[in-house]
Design a protein around this motif. Structure first.
Motif, mmCIF file in Angstrom:
data_model
loop_
_atom_site.group_PDB
_atom_site.id
_atom_site.type_symbol
_atom_site.label_atom_id
_atom_site.label_comp_id
_atom_site.label_asym_id
_atom_site.label_seq_id
_atom_site.Cartn_x
_atom_site.Cartn_y
_atom_site.Cartn_z
ATOM 1 N N ALA A 10 0.829 -1.207 0.000
ATOM 2 C CA ALA A 10 0.000 0.000 0.000
ATOM 3 C C ALA A 10 0.864 1.258 0.000
ATOM 4 O O ALA A 10 2.002 1.252 0.475
ATOM 5 C CB ALA A 10 -0.919 0.003 1.220
ATOM 6 N N CYS A 11 0.312 2.319 -0.550
ATOM 7 C CA CYS A 11 1.003 3.610 -0.564
ATOM 8 C C CYS A 11 0.640 4.415 0.681
ATOM 9 O O CYS A 11 -0.460 4.306 1.213
ATOM 10 C CB CYS A 11 0.633 4.393 -1.811
ATOM 11 N N ASP A 12 1.583 5.236 1.110
ATOM 12 C CA ASP A 12 1.396 6.125 2.259
ATOM 13 C C ASP A 12 1.703 7.544 1.782
ATOM 14 O O ASP A 12 2.811 7.812 1.311
ATOM 15 C CB ASP A 12 2.356 5.718 3.383
ATOM 16 N N MET A 18 1.753 10.152 -4.601
ATOM 17 C CA MET A 18 0.487 9.474 -4.873
ATOM 18 C C MET A 18 -0.470 10.376 -5.643
ATOM 19 O O MET A 18 -0.424 11.601 -5.517
ATOM 20 C CB MET A 18 -0.203 9.084 -3.552
ATOM 21 N N GLY A 47 -4.672 -0.757 -6.691
ATOM 22 C CA GLY A 47 -4.830 0.240 -5.649
ATOM 23 C C GLY A 47 -5.903 -0.062 -4.633
ATOM 24 O O GLY A 47 -6.321 0.834 -3.882
ATOM 25 N N THR A 49 -5.848 -1.992 -1.824
ATOM 26 C CA THR A 49 -5.406 -1.910 -0.428
ATOM 27 C C THR A 49 -5.166 -0.469 -0.013
ATOM 28 O O THR A 49 -5.566 -0.043 1.085
ATOM 29 C CB THR A 49 -4.122 -2.745 -0.227
ATOM 30 N N THR A 50 -4.522 0.305 -0.870
ATOM 31 C CA THR A 50 -4.305 1.730 -0.574
ATOM 32 C C THR A 50 -5.635 2.436 -0.378
ATOM 33 O O THR A 50 -5.796 3.238 0.554
ATOM 34 C CB THR A 50 -3.515 2.394 -1.707
ATOM 35 N N THR A 51 -6.601 2.142 -1.230
ATOM 36 C CA THR A 51 -7.918 2.768 -1.117
ATOM 37 C C THR A 51 -8.572 2.431 0.216
ATOM 38 O O THR A 51 -9.122 3.312 0.897
ATOM 39 C CB THR A 51 -8.822 2.311 -2.280
ATOM 40 N N ARG A 53 -7.148 1.618 3.043
ATOM 41 C CA ARG A 53 -6.446 2.255 4.163
ATOM 42 C C ARG A 53 -6.736 3.745 4.229
ATOM 43 O O ARG A 53 -6.914 4.309 5.311
ATOM 44 C CB ARG A 53 -4.945 1.992 4.048
ATOM 45 N N GLU A 54 -6.790 4.389 3.080
ATOM 46 C CA GLU A 54 -7.119 5.810 3.075
ATOM 47 C C GLU A 54 -8.584 6.037 3.435
ATOM 48 O O GLU A 54 -8.926 7.027 4.082
ATOM 49 C CB GLU A 54 -6.796 6.418 1.707
#
Length: 405
Positions: A10-12, A18, A47, A49-51, A53-54
């Motif tokens: 995932a991106c932070d 991002m 995307g 997992t990143t979605t 988490r955000e």
């Protein structure tokens, strides 16, 4: 240490460059507010997992969000209903306890009861009791509860998993009478309605989907050219390359059609491998059209998890392979038919997209070029006129000069 472009996990936003996905998140937020159950089914490395988490960050003010990841569970976790129920209870408990919100005494007592069942490894603890406790927890919580499950299609035992979904469905239908989650969000490549395509059924019962109450998920998770522009603008403010941001965003979008992994991978290659090479000695030289084409060339020549996954799908689904071969080498239009299982599989795995005219096309130029190279390398058409024409059309990006995607 400054930010980097990220293509793994995932991106932070504090660590990585991002795309701003606020608009997408707000669309999903409205689905949660409306009490919908839905699955974010998109291709690998899109995307998801990143979605999730955000999304949790923007929901936690108003909801208790319990986020789980089924990828962390081994095959043994799905062997029996009892094992799965205890395993789910354990990971649910850990996720719930991570919440820093103060809650009611009754809520904490129910979490303790769940913990006792896990610690004792009760052999009689099954889905019915699990969901009775989960319902009570939802009813005792000081805020509405949202359940988020990532990699939901990694479940190894279809029947246990479908029984789990059936319980979720039952409590959703009965939510006016019994407490239930405000919203359930599942994420995976496979639409839960189509899990029968992932599993080899042993009997007809396993083909019955219990998820026919799921809301359609219509949020476009690909990146638009404008969104790519915003990410490059943030990068340019730090790097000062002097790039034509609009031109570079257009080039990246042209080759990727906004597929999140491909967008980030090209940017990462530009920043870390093209820049500093003999032909492009610094970042100013790299972040140009020529540098972008070199990044495309490097991408097409590398092994990565996305390409390996796509190649594996071609082996697993011969009809899918034949369809893509037809699109690339025979030039025949294939009309979109929502009842065609092969087309549905191709869409689900991200190989193709629907054109405005109602036909399907390869999803982006990168996939198109990679597939051309793959088919040509297999040797079955090397003596054909198609091959001779194709090899004359190769461009600097390592594939054919075609605009599809």
């Amino acid at each position: 240490m400054g930010k980097i472009f990220n293509v793994s996990a995932a991106c932070d936003p504090d660590l990585h460059y991002m795309v701003d996905i606020t608009d997408k998140l707000m669309q999903i937020r409205r689905m949660v507010d409306a009490g919908q159950y839905f699955i974010i089914n998109r291709a690998r490395q899109y995307g998801k997992t990143t979605t999730l988490r955000e999304l949790e960050k923007i929901l936690k003010k108003d909801y208790i969000v319990v986020s789980l990841d089924f990828q962390m569970l081994g095959a043994a976790s799905f062997q029996t209903e009892n094992i799965f129920s205890l395993t789910f209870a354990r990971i649910f408990l850990r996720a719930a306890q991570r919440q820093k919100d103060e809650n009611t005494d009754r809520y904490r007592q129910l979490l303790d009861a769940l913990g006792t069942a896990v610690l004792e490894k009760r052999p009689d603890f099954v889905l019915q009791e699990l969901f009775e406790i989960l319902s009570d927890i939802c009813g005792a919580s000081c805020k509405p509860m949202v359940l988020s499950v990532d990699e939901v299609d990694s479940a190894s035992n279809n029947q246990v998993f479908l029984d789990f979904l059936a319980q979720l469905r039952a409590y959703y239908i009965d939510r006016e009478r019994l407490p239930a989650f405000q919203s359930v969000i599942l994420a995976g490549v496979y639409d839960v309605k189509n899990l029968k395509r992932k599993f080899v059924p042993e009997d007809g019962h396993k083909l019955n989907s219990p998820w026919n109450i799921a809301a359609d998920f219509l949020v476009d998770m690909s990146f638009s050219e404008k969104e790519i522009f915003g990410m490059l603008k943030a990068y340019e403010e730090d790097a000062g390359t002097g790039m034509d941001i609009s031109g570079m965003a257009g080039l990246i979008y042209d080759y990727t059609s906004g597929y999140p992994f491909l967008v980030s991978r090209i940017c990462k290659l530009l920043d870390e491998r093209v820049a500093g090479s003999r032909a492009f000695p610094d970042k100013s030289a790299a972040w140009t059209r020529e540098g972008g084409l070199e990044a495309v060339h490097l991408l097409l020549g590398e092994k990565n998890t996305l390409f390996e996954s796509l190649t594996g799908k071609l082996k697993d689904h011969p009809a899918l392979r034949d369809m893509l071969f037809t699109l690339l080498f025979q030039g025949r239009a294939i009309p979109y038919d929502p009842d065609d299982e092969d087309i549905d599989v191709a869409l689900m795995f991200g190989f193709v997209k629907i054109k405005d005219a109602g036909s399907i096309t390869v999803a982006n130029r990168i996939f198109e070029m990679r597939l051309y190279n793959l088919f040509l390398a297999e040797g079955e058409i090397k003596d054909s006129e198609i091959y001779k024409a194709a090899t004359k059309g190769r461009d600097r990006g390592g594939g054919l000069k075609r605009g599809g995607g």
